[in-house]
Design a protein around this motif. Structure first.
Motif, short mmCIF file in Angstrom:
data_model
loop_
_atom_site.label_atom_id
_atom_site.label_comp_id
_atom_site.label_asym_id
_atom_site.label_seq_id
_atom_site.Cartn_x
_atom_site.Cartn_y
_atom_site.Cartn_z
N ARG A 1 0.89 -1.19 -0.18
CA ARG A 1 -0.03 0.02 0.03
C ARG A 1 0.80 1.36 0.02
N GLY A 2 2.04 1.20 0.82
CA GLY A 2 2.70 2.37 0.99
C GLY A 2 3.76 2.55 -0.13
N TYR A 3 3.70 1.63 -0.92
CA TYR A 3 4.91 1.47 -2.10
C TYR A 3 3.70 2.12 -3.34
N ARG A 4 2.48 1.71 -3.35
CA ARG A 4 1.38 2.24 -4.36
C ARG A 4 1.30 3.47 -4.23
N GLU A 5 1.04 4.15 -3.05
CA GLU A 5 0.95 5.50 -2.67
C GLU A 5 2.25 6.24 -3.33
N LEU A 6 3.39 6.01 -3.08
CA LEU A 6 4.54 6.50 -3.42
C LEU A 6 4.61 6.46 -5.11
N HIS A 7 4.34 5.32 -5.70
CA HIS A 7 4.01 5.25 -7.09
C HIS A 7 3.20 6.25 -7.82
N ASP A 8 1.95 6.22 -7.23
CA ASP A 8 1.02 7.24 -7.77
C ASP A 8 1.50 8.61 -7.42
N ALA A 9 2.06 8.92 -6.44
CA ALA A 9 2.43 10.43 -6.16
C ALA A 9 3.45 10.74 -7.23
N ALA A 10 4.72 9.80 -7.25
CA ALA A 10 5.73 9.91 -8.20
C ALA A 10 5.38 10.38 -9.73
N LEU A 11 4.22 9.47 -10.15
CA LEU A 11 3.83 9.50 -11.65
C LEU A 11 2.76 10.35 -11.96
N GLN A 12 2.11 11.02 -10.93
CA GLN A 12 1.01 11.98 -11.43
C GLN A 12 1.46 13.20 -12.03
N THR A 13 0.74 13.71 -12.85
CA THR A 13 1.11 15.06 -13.82
C THR A 13 1.49 16.13 -12.72
N GLY A 14 2.59 16.68 -12.94
CA GLY A 14 2.80 17.88 -12.31
C GLY A 14 3.72 18.88 -13.54
N ALA A 15 4.80 19.27 -13.17
CA ALA A 15 5.59 19.97 -14.18
C ALA A 15 6.08 18.85 -15.26
N LEU A 16 6.24 17.80 -15.08
CA LEU A 16 6.37 16.88 -16.05
C LEU A 16 5.08 15.95 -16.31
N ASP A 17 4.60 15.71 -17.36
CA ASP A 17 3.36 15.04 -17.58
C ASP A 17 3.71 13.43 -17.40
N ALA A 18 2.77 12.72 -17.25
CA ALA A 18 2.65 11.31 -16.77
C ALA A 18 3.42 10.30 -17.87
N LYS A 19 3.41 10.94 -19.16
CA LYS A 19 4.16 10.30 -20.35
C LYS A 19 5.63 10.30 -20.00
N ILE A 20 6.04 11.50 -19.75
CA ILE A 20 7.39 11.77 -19.80
C ILE A 20 8.07 10.98 -18.32
N LYS A 21 7.19 10.96 -17.26
CA LYS A 21 7.66 10.22 -16.12
C LYS A 21 7.51 8.83 -16.24
N GLU A 22 6.78 8.30 -16.94
CA GLU A 22 6.79 6.80 -17.41
C GLU A 22 8.08 6.51 -18.16
N LEU A 23 8.28 7.44 -18.94
CA LEU A 23 9.53 7.32 -20.12
C LEU A 23 10.83 7.26 -19.12
N ALA B 1 3.89 3.38 -20.16
CA ALA B 1 4.19 4.53 -21.22
C ALA B 1 3.36 4.47 -22.38
N VAL B 2 3.21 3.08 -22.92
CA VAL B 2 2.32 3.30 -24.15
C VAL B 2 0.75 3.71 -23.66
N GLN B 3 0.35 3.38 -22.59
CA GLN B 3 -0.93 3.81 -22.05
C GLN B 3 -0.96 5.48 -21.93
N GLN B 4 0.15 5.89 -21.62
CA GLN B 4 0.12 7.44 -21.55
C GLN B 4 0.42 7.94 -22.79
#
Length: 124
Positions: free
Chosen positions: A29-51, A73-76
């Motif tokens: 659960r903790g890892y999932r929260e970190l994953h979601d927070a790190a990959l959410q769109t911010g100054a960098l969009d989700a596609k760039i973060k996945e790449l 990355a494909v999904q993004q």
């Protein structure tokens, strides 16, 4: 391309991941929260973060990570050319091993791209 490298890795890891997740649900659960927070769109969009995650997976030589982040990355909306260029940066930063794991990662990315990555079946 007829390879099932990415899908095969995800399918192989799914039951193993599920078993460990059941043993340590709070950690996951903790890892999932970190994953979601790190990959959410911010100054960098989700596609760039996945790449970025995809490229780090190549440098870390993690087949499961490469398969999962190729799929995501494909999904993004990432393209094969974007994936190839991200892999190219790993050659610079990681040398020879990136040429091997980069080829594996590109196969996983192309498989997900050709399949449309329409379902979220990456191991979590």
């Amino acid at each position: 391309m007829s390879s099932s490298y990415g899908r095969a890795v995800r399918e192989e890891l799914r039951p193993l991941t599920r078993e460990l997740r059941h043993a340590i649900p709070g950690v996951y659960r903790g890892y999932r929260e970190l994953h979601d927070a790190a990959l959410q769109t911010g100054a960098l969009d989700a596609k760039i973060k996945e790449l970025i995650a995809f490229a780090v997976a190549v440098s870390k030589q993690c087949d499961g990570c490469m398969a999962a982040h190729a799929h995501s990355a494909v999904q993004q909306g990432a393209t094969p050319q974007e994936a190839a260029e991200a892999i190219g940066v790993t050659f610079l930063m990681n040398g020879g091993p990136a040429t091997i794991y980069g080829a594996r990662a590109f196969a996983a990315f192309n498989e997900a791209y050709e399949a449309g990555a329409g379902s979220d079946d990456a191991p979590r």
